[in-house]
Design a protein around this motif. Structure first.
Motif, PDB file in Angstrom:
ATOM      1  N   ALA A 197       0.908  -1.323   0.014  1.00 46.73           N
ATOM      2  CA  ALA A 197       0.006  -0.026   0.030  1.00 46.73           C
ATOM      3  C   ALA A 197       0.866   1.335   0.161  1.00 46.73           C
ATOM      4  N   ALA A 198       2.019   1.161   0.619  1.00 40.60           N
ATOM      5  CA  ALA A 198       2.876   2.538   0.802  1.00 40.60           C
ATOM      6  C   ALA A 198       3.581   2.764  -0.375  1.00 40.60           C
ATOM      7  N   TRP A 199       3.911   1.500  -1.324  1.00 40.09           N
ATOM      8  CA  TRP A 199       4.598   1.683  -2.721  1.00 40.09           C
ATOM      9  C   TRP A 199       4.081   2.938  -3.361  1.00 40.09           C
ATOM     10  N   SER A 200       5.085   3.477  -4.068  1.00 41.04           N
ATOM     11  CA  SER A 200       4.797   4.620  -4.690  1.00 41.04           C
ATOM     12  C   SER A 200       5.947   4.887  -5.632  1.00 41.04           C
ATOM     13  N   THR A 201       5.962   5.539  -6.995  1.00 42.07           N
ATOM     14  CA  THR A 201       6.932   5.861  -7.741  1.00 42.07           C
ATOM     15  C   THR A 201       7.407   7.125  -7.131  1.00 42.07           C
TER      16      THR A 201
ATOM     17  N   GLU B  52      20.238  12.278 -12.289  1.00 44.21           N
ATOM     18  CA  GLU B  52      19.390  11.454 -12.926  1.00 44.21           C
ATOM     19  C   GLU B  52      19.884   9.942 -12.932  1.00 44.21           C
ATOM     20  N   GLU B  53      20.026   9.453 -11.856  1.00 44.56           N
ATOM     21  CA  GLU B  53      20.284   8.252 -11.550  1.00 44.56           C
ATOM     22  C   GLU B  53      19.416   7.131 -11.960  1.00 44.56           C
ATOM     23  N   PHE B  54      18.058   7.448 -11.940  1.00 45.19           N
ATOM     24  CA  PHE B  54      17.129   6.653 -12.019  1.00 45.19           C
ATOM     25  C   PHE B  54      15.904   7.059 -13.200  1.00 45.19           C
ATOM     26  N   LEU B  55      15.732   6.439 -14.028  1.00 47.46           N
ATOM     27  CA  LEU B  55      14.474   6.449 -15.116  1.00 47.46           C
ATOM     28  C   LEU B  55      13.242   6.069 -14.775  1.00 47.46           C
TER      29      LEU B  55
ATOM     30  N   SER C 134      10.773   9.886 -16.421  1.00 47.13           N
ATOM     31  CA  SER C 134      11.558  11.031 -16.027  1.00 47.13           C
ATOM     32  C   SER C 134      12.830  10.709 -15.318  1.00 47.13           C
ATOM     33  N   TYR C 135      13.738  11.246 -15.619  1.00 50.81           N
ATOM     34  CA  TYR C 135      15.271  11.091 -14.788  1.00 50.81           C
ATOM     35  C   TYR C 135      15.049  11.710 -13.517  1.00 50.81           C
ATOM     36  N   VAL C 136      15.429  10.874 -12.418  1.00 49.95           N
ATOM     37  CA  VAL C 136      15.378  11.328 -11.111  1.00 49.95           C
ATOM     38  C   VAL C 136      16.596  11.155 -10.434  1.00 49.95           C
ATOM     39  N   ASP C 137      17.132  12.258  -9.726  1.00 50.71           N
ATOM     40  CA  ASP C 137      18.293  12.173  -8.930  1.00 50.71           C
ATOM     41  C   ASP C 137      18.288  11.040  -7.578  1.00 50.71           C
ATOM     42  N   ASP C 138      19.053  10.704  -7.194  1.00 53.50           N
ATOM     43  CA  ASP C 138      19.507   9.890  -6.158  1.00 53.50           C
ATOM     44  C   ASP C 138      20.164  10.568  -5.104  1.00 53.50           C
ATOM     45  N   VAL C 139      19.518  10.894  -3.968  1.00 52.24           N
ATOM     46  CA  VAL C 139      20.082  11.754  -3.202  1.00 52.24           C
ATOM     47  C   VAL C 139      20.678  11.039  -2.046  1.00 52.24           C
ATOM     48  N   TRP C 140      21.761  11.377  -1.537  1.00 52.30           N
ATOM     49  CA  TRP C 140      22.454  10.559  -0.211  1.00 52.30           C
ATOM     50  C   TRP C 140      22.144  11.696   0.999  1.00 52.30           C
TER      51      TRP C 140
END
Length: 165
Positions: free
Chosen positions: A25-29, A145-148, A152-158
């Protein structure tokens, strides 16, 4: 407003079915890079054990979880723990449960001797980033832009928080 009757406790093997329902239920893009879990997907396996999860229990049901693990298997990195999953039931969001889970993960990591707790969050997940920042986490780096995801390309923030004085 925090729930005074909220209980944070370690997961037990018998929590798996209810935890799996919440996880799906918590899963989301907005927050997940993996595909949506199937309805019969197990949460616990050899890499995801009950001991890694803290659960938020409200009125006798699981309403949230956080998974915290060693960042790597290396002895030289033993002082770092990592949050690898946080979910809160949509019907109770905004009540401080996510914050309580993050703080409980910090306390558990500190009790295990960790000096630092790290995590990764998608750049577009503003609510999660605000939560982590309000809990004392700071951005340590970003992979552009680590993930598509959904075109959409999305940054991976540490992000990380120091646990030692």
């Amino acid at each position: 407003m925090p729930d005074d009757d909220l209980i944070i406790r370690p997961a037990q093997p018998e929590d798996e079915r209810e935890l799996a329902v919440l996880n799906r239920a918590a899963w989301s893009t907005l927050s997940d890079v993996s595909p949506e879990p199937p309805a019969d997907d197990a949460v616990f396996d050899e890499r995801h054990t009950p001991e890694q999860f803290l659960l938020a229990i409200l009125d006798g049901r699981i309403v949230g979880y956080v998974r915290q693990v060693p960042a790597t298997p290396l002895a030289s990195n033993r002082h770092v723990r990592q949050i690898q999953g946080l979910g809160v039931d949509g019907t109770v969001r905004g009540r401080g449960i996510g914050r309580r889970l993050v703080e409980a993960a910090c306390a558990a990591a500190r009790a295990e001797g960790a000096r630092k707790l790290s995590l990764r969050v998608l750049g577009w997940n503003t609510p999660a980033r605000r939560l982590y920042e309000s809990c004392g986490f700071a951005v340590e780096g970003s992979l552009a832009e680590e993930f598509l995801i959904d075109g959409s390309y999305v940054d991976d923030v540490w992000m990380a928080r120091r646990l030692a004085d």
